[in-house]
Write an enzyme that holds these catalytic residues in place. Structure first.
Site, PDB file in Angstrom:
ATOM      1  N   SER A 252      65.938  37.807   9.585  1.00 40.88           N
ATOM      2  CA  SER A 252      65.092  37.255   8.527  1.00 40.88           C
ATOM      3  C   SER A 252      65.506  37.833   7.187  1.00 40.88           C
ATOM      4  O   SER A 252      65.631  39.051   7.039  1.00 40.88           O
ATOM      5  CB  SER A 252      63.619  37.592   8.795  1.00 40.88           C
ATOM      6  OG  SER A 252      62.818  37.287   7.666  1.00 40.88           O
ATOM      7  N   LYS A 253      65.744  36.944   6.226  1.00 37.47           N
ATOM      8  CA  LYS A 253      66.087  37.388   4.876  1.00 37.47           C
ATOM      9  C   LYS A 253      64.955  38.231   4.289  1.00 37.47           C
ATOM     10  O   LYS A 253      65.191  39.197   3.554  1.00 37.47           O
ATOM     11  CB  LYS A 253      66.347  36.162   3.993  1.00 37.47           C
ATOM     12  CG  LYS A 253      66.772  36.489   2.562  1.00 37.47           C
ATOM     13  CD  LYS A 253      68.187  36.996   2.489  1.00 37.47           C
ATOM     14  CE  LYS A 253      68.668  37.058   1.038  1.00 37.47           C
ATOM     15  NZ  LYS A 253      70.021  37.610   0.931  1.00 37.47           N
ATOM     16  N   ARG A 254      63.721  37.886   4.648  1.00 36.99           N
ATOM     17  CA  ARG A 254      62.563  38.623   4.120  1.00 36.99           C
ATOM     18  C   ARG A 254      62.588  40.091   4.539  1.00 36.99           C
ATOM     19  O   ARG A 254      62.040  40.945   3.864  1.00 36.99           O
ATOM     20  CB  ARG A 254      61.252  37.986   4.595  1.00 36.99           C
ATOM     21  CG  ARG A 254      60.978  36.618   4.023  1.00 36.99           C
ATOM     22  CD  ARG A 254      59.532  36.213   4.292  1.00 36.99           C
ATOM     23  NE  ARG A 254      59.218  36.254   5.697  1.00 36.99           N
ATOM     24  CZ  ARG A 254      59.447  35.251   6.542  1.00 36.99           C
ATOM     25  NH1 ARG A 254      60.025  34.145   6.107  1.00 36.99           N
ATOM     26  NH2 ARG A 254      59.110  35.357   7.816  1.00 36.99           N
TER      27      ARG A 254
END
Length: 482
Positions: A252-254
């Site tokens: 996940s980029k987050r």
């Protein structure tokens, strides 16, 4: 039958690893069987579009060598290849289903739908539409349409029996039809939903294999029922397991996980990234690990796909990246390394190619270059403890003696080259009756000021030049003499 696959991303941001892996497998499925790989931009979710995201898609496919045979920028007989440019057809197909009794108009307000969720005894996540509008007569529907009331068009799902489909990775999957909600096909803004546009476009573009993440397994019965409603043949389904950060979390980029662009910026080679991503869920029959893209095209087989989630291991990618650089033709390696070398070396006139020769077998990523070559530009502050080396049998006293002996020998050299430096220092070792390391380790340390360096004493002296070499040796003597 010609194999036709499509990569159909939404331009909503960066190219994450899972998305690139899907594109790669779609490309390989097509190319391994002499088929076509199509690019389609799915931009019907207007609220999530990100400016510049389409360019990222084009650039990524170009960089990775996943050249599409048809698409917005290359054309083809089944265009347009941007969904928002195909808008005129979706409503017609939805109305066709309404006429067949496979879909119906729904005029329910947002407030009514929210109330259905709130009042559902099993929780909002399990709330299904209650088919309130399905029971409207044709006259009532027409009256609402004439009045301009907002509407969506919903697919009418069967309430009994089961729907079964075959997936190339997960095998046969069957669901109870009563679990399926009457999904929306056309939204109130006139745009098709993702699921509906997908089916229509895949059929019209003659897509034979649909490759996507396993999170879409639950939607596939709805896709199949749409194909049945239209009387169309369903494609071959290939659902891919998730790419994970660890055993419990998806990438996940987050959470700081890398996108393709991030990895390139961090000094990973595009070829190594593609090679590594190919192995995230696919295993060749002979357990080979290093592949060119052409070799992947020749070796790829759907049978090698796994249903187990794949863990993205940055250490494995880093190892693979280093192997790629070691095996690379030097001129190609130098072309990649030269910009970072020039930036790190600044205004110095040092021979970048000679430095690159020393680096090629030692690098893990291109971004390692600045730290490894910084001492060429400026000798760092270092302590005398670096001169002590158990294996080389050196200590401060031996190092001081060796440096003092080396300076006059090097000063006398009329020609400054690796050969003359090597011959003069090795001769000095013989004269002093010491081990090679007892001279070469102190010289290397004085020239680099680092505990390790990409080359030994002779290579470093050759690159630094006579004047700078002697200056650094004098500095080493001064440090050891205090």
């Amino acid at each position: 039958m010609e194999i036709r696959t499509r990569f159909a991303p939404s331009p909503t941001g960066y190219m994450h690893i899972g998305n690139l892996r899907t594109a790669l497998y779609e490309y390989l499925i097509a190319k391994s069987q002499g088929g076509k790989f199509i690019l389609r931009i799915e931009d019907t979710d207007q609220g999530r579009l990100v400016e510049g995201a389409t360019d990222i898609i084009y650039n990524t496919l170009k960089m990775t060598g996943l050249h599409h045979d048809e698409g917005p920028d290359v054309g083809g007989e089944f265009g347009p290849y941007i969904q928002s440019e195909r808008m005129g057809m979706y409503m017609d197909y939805a109305k066709e289903l309404v006429e067949k009794g496979e879909a119906y108009y729904c005029f329910c307000t947002k407030e009514r739908l929210e109330a259905l969720k709130e009042n559902n005894g099993e929780g909002a996540a399990f709330a299904k539409y209650d088919r309130h509008c399905f029971h409207l007569t044709k006259e009532e529907v027409q009256e609402k349409l004439n009045a301009g009331e907002p509407f969506v068009i919903r697919q009418k799902m069967p309430e009994e029996g089961t729907t079964t489909f075959q997936d190339m990775v997960y095998g046969e999957i069957t669901v109870e039809n009563k679990e399926l909600d009457d999904q929306i096909l056309m939204k109130a803004d006139g745009f098709p939903t993702y699921n509906f546009a997908n089916v229509v476009d895949d059929h019209l573009m003659k897509i034979t294999h649909v490759v996507r993440g396993s999170e879409y397994l639950s939607s596939t019965p709805k896709y199949n029922l749409l194909y049945q409603a239209f009387g169309w043949d369903a494609p071959v389904y290939v659902h891919l397991p998730a790419v994970m950060r660890d055993a419990h979390h998806k990438l996940s980029k987050r959470h700081g996980d890398k996108s393709f662009e991030d990895l390139v910026r961090e000094g990973f080679l595009v070829e190594a990234i593609v090679n590594y991503i190919a192995l995230l869920g696919w295993s060749p029959s002979d357990n080979t690990e290093i592949f060119t893209l052409q070799e992947l095209e020749e070796k790829f087989d759907i049978a090698g796909l796994s249903k187990s989630p794949a863990i993205f291991d940055i250490k494995k990618l880093t190892w693979m990246n280093g192997e790629y650089m070691k095996a690379m033709e030097f001129e190609k390696f130098y072309a990649l390394a030269e910009p970072k070398l020039r930036e790190a070396l600044g205004e110095t006139q040092l021979d970048g190619k000679k430095i690159a020769v020393l680096l090629q077998k030692r690098l893990e990523t291109l971004n390692d270059i600045p730290a490894l070559v910084a001492f060429f530009k400026e000798l760092p502050v270092y302590g005398t403890e670096l001169y002590t080396h158990k294996k080389m049998k050196t200590d401060d006293a031996i190092a001081l003696t060796s440096l003092k002996a080396a300076i006059p020998v090097l000063q006398e050299l009329a020609e400054w080259s690796e050969t003359t430096i090597h011959d003069s220092l090795i001769a000095l070792v013989g004269e002093m009756g010491i081990k090679n390391g007892q001279l070469l380790w102190p010289v290397r340390t004085a020239l680099s000021g680092e505990p390790t360096s990409p080359g030994g004493a002779i290579e470093l002296a050759d690159i630094l030049g006579k004047e700078e070499t002697l200056r650094r040796l004098e500095k080493g003597i001064a440090l050891l003499s205090n």
